[in-house]
Design a protein around this motif. Structure first.
Motif, PDB file in Angstrom:
ATOM      1  N   VAL A  17     -18.987  22.917 -28.964  1.00 34.27           N
ATOM      2  CA  VAL A  17     -18.484  21.602 -29.375  1.00 34.27           C
ATOM      3  C   VAL A  17     -19.515  20.939 -30.277  1.00 34.27           C
ATOM      4  O   VAL A  17     -20.716  20.945 -29.977  1.00 34.27           O
ATOM      5  CB  VAL A  17     -18.195  20.695 -28.155  1.00 34.27           C
ATOM      6  CG1 VAL A  17     -17.825  19.285 -28.595  1.00 34.27           C
ATOM      7  CG2 VAL A  17     -17.085  21.288 -27.293  1.00 34.27           C
ATOM      8  N   PHE A  18     -19.034  20.372 -31.372  1.00 35.44           N
ATOM      9  CA  PHE A  18     -19.838  19.517 -32.244  1.00 35.44           C
ATOM     10  C   PHE A  18     -19.152  18.166 -32.300  1.00 35.44           C
ATOM     11  O   PHE A  18     -17.938  18.087 -32.521  1.00 35.44           O
ATOM     12  CB  PHE A  18     -19.919  20.104 -33.658  1.00 35.44           C
ATOM     13  CG  PHE A  18     -20.455  19.143 -34.699  1.00 35.44           C
ATOM     14  CD1 PHE A  18     -21.808  19.075 -34.970  1.00 35.44           C
ATOM     15  CD2 PHE A  18     -19.592  18.298 -35.394  1.00 35.44           C
ATOM     16  CE1 PHE A  18     -22.302  18.184 -35.933  1.00 35.44           C
ATOM     17  CE2 PHE A  18     -20.071  17.408 -36.354  1.00 35.44           C
ATOM     18  CZ  PHE A  18     -21.427  17.348 -36.620  1.00 35.44           C
ATOM     19  N   PHE A  19     -19.925  17.101 -32.075  1.00 36.86           N
ATOM     20  CA  PHE A  19     -19.371  15.772 -32.322  1.00 36.86           C
ATOM     21  C   PHE A  19     -20.366  14.969 -33.137  1.00 36.86           C
ATOM     22  O   PHE A  19     -21.579  15.176 -33.062  1.00 36.86           O
ATOM     23  CB  PHE A  19     -19.022  15.047 -31.011  1.00 36.86           C
ATOM     24  CG  PHE A  19     -20.197  14.550 -30.214  1.00 36.86           C
ATOM     25  CD1 PHE A  19     -20.719  13.278 -30.395  1.00 36.86           C
ATOM     26  CD2 PHE A  19     -20.786  15.363 -29.252  1.00 36.86           C
ATOM     27  CE1 PHE A  19     -21.796  12.823 -29.656  1.00 36.86           C
ATOM     28  CE2 PHE A  19     -21.864  14.919 -28.500  1.00 36.86           C
ATOM     29  CZ  PHE A  19     -22.375  13.640 -28.696  1.00 36.86           C
ATOM     30  N   LYS A  20     -19.816  14.091 -33.951  1.00 32.56           N
ATOM     31  CA  LYS A  20     -20.677  13.150 -34.652  1.00 32.56           C
ATOM     32  C   LYS A  20     -20.172  11.751 -34.374  1.00 32.56           C
ATOM     33  O   LYS A  20     -18.975  11.536 -34.160  1.00 32.56           O
ATOM     34  CB  LYS A  20     -20.741  13.460 -36.143  1.00 32.56           C
ATOM     35  CG  LYS A  20     -19.556  13.015 -36.966  1.00 32.56           C
ATOM     36  CD  LYS A  20     -19.823  11.711 -37.719  1.00 32.56           C
ATOM     37  CE  LYS A  20     -18.690  11.397 -38.672  1.00 32.56           C
ATOM     38  NZ  LYS A  20     -18.916  10.105 -39.362  1.00 32.56           N
ATOM     39  N   ASP A  21     -21.098  10.822 -34.345  1.00 38.88           N
ATOM     40  CA  ASP A  21     -20.722   9.443 -34.094  1.00 38.88           C
ATOM     41  C   ASP A  21     -21.579   8.509 -34.923  1.00 38.88           C
ATOM     42  O   ASP A  21     -22.742   8.808 -35.214  1.00 38.88           O
ATOM     43  CB  ASP A  21     -20.856   9.092 -32.612  1.00 38.88           C
ATOM     44  CG  ASP A  21     -19.585   8.443 -32.084  1.00 38.88           C
ATOM     45  OD1 ASP A  21     -19.169   7.409 -32.649  1.00 38.88           O
ATOM     46  OD2 ASP A  21     -18.988   8.986 -31.145  1.00 38.88           O
ATOM     47  N   THR A  22     -20.981   7.399 -35.304  1.00 37.41           N
ATOM     48  CA  THR A  22     -21.697   6.404 -36.095  1.00 37.41           C
ATOM     49  C   THR A  22     -22.106   5.232 -35.222  1.00 37.41           C
ATOM     50  O   THR A  22     -21.507   4.961 -34.182  1.00 37.41           O
ATOM     51  CB  THR A  22     -20.838   5.910 -37.270  1.00 37.41           C
ATOM     52  OG1 THR A  22     -19.587   5.419 -36.777  1.00 37.41           O
ATOM     53  CG2 THR A  22     -20.589   7.029 -38.259  1.00 37.41           C
TER      54      THR A  22
END
Length: 249
Positions: free
Chosen positions: A74-79
């Motif tokens: 799993v890859f997630f990005k968040d701002t």
């Protein structure tokens, strides 16, 4: 010999840092479940979908991401428009992730943000909130890699190679060219991702620059002054010039 768990990669980013284009390159790989901004979405809209699960708080997002990563990478990005302030409440989640932070110079970041949202606050520029995350991760004794959005634009292959080396994943050169349609999860906030949606490769998005009205330029200058100390703290802590980075293969 203990079997390695599937990857769970966390990319924490200031808004307008070219992070969505970076996410699209990870989506192009095809070997990761890519989750788009689940923490900021739950802060902004009250709910977020993570691997088929509806989450209503940051703790639920952490649990859903960890559960999803039990079976597949799993890859997630968040701002960091919002304060993502519950990470320290789950040390096991922090340790489960391999972390990176993504920045871009405050001058361009702030102005890009204000073109999209002229009534945004200085805190929403995100550098202070990102510094809080960097502090939380590094004070837990965990490594954290720095991705630079300006380097992504100027030399995307080298920056992606650095990232892959730091995350201990294979570099896939084909991921730099965008052939798939943008992820469906972008639709709810699509106007923010127009550049990444329209580009054909990492680093190839339209420039999107222009002058601001005088009053908004004064706001931008003030916000830039606010954010610069946090940018300097982040880049000093994580090594802006790559002097602490793993060797690029």
């Amino acid at each position: 010999m203990t079997e390695r768990q599937p990857d769970l990669l966390a990319l924490w980013c200031v808004p307008r840092s070219r992070s969505t284009a970076f996410e699209r390159a990870m989506y192009e790989r095809g070997d990761f479940l890519v989750v788009h901004e689940p923490f900021s979405r739950v802060c902004d809209f009250g709910t977020a979908e993570v691997a088929g699960r509806t989450c209503t708080g940051q703790e639920q997002v952490m649990a859903a991401l960890a559960d999803a990563a039990a079976d597949r990478p799993v890859f997630f990005k968040d701002t960091t428009d919002f304060a993502l302030d519950r990470l320290a409440a789950d040390p096991a989640f922090l340790k489960r992730c391999r972390h990176a932070a993504m920045v871009r110079n405050p001058r361009d970041t702030v102005r890009s943000h204000l073109r999209m949202q002229s009534d945004a606050t200085s805190a929403a520029m995100g550098f202070g909130h990102l510094w809080d995350i960097v502090s939380t991760v590094t004070s837990s004794g965990l490594p954290m890699h720095l991705v630079d959005g300006d380097r992504v634009a100027g030399d995307p292959e080298t920056e992606m190679r650095r990232y892959c080396a730091a995350m201990d994943i294979a570099f896939l050169p084909e991921s730099l060219a965008f052939r798939k349609e943008p992820p469906p999860s972008w639709r709810a906030t699509g106007r923010w991702h127009a550049g990444a949606s329209e580009s054909s490769a990492l680093g190839a998005a339209p420039a999107g620059k222009g002058t601001l009205p005088d009053e908004l330029e004064r706001t931008a200058a003030a916000f830039e002054r606010d954010q610069l100390p946090y940018y300097e703290l982040i880049t000093a802590a994580l090594g802006r010039d790559g002097d602490h980075e793993p060797e690029v293969p």
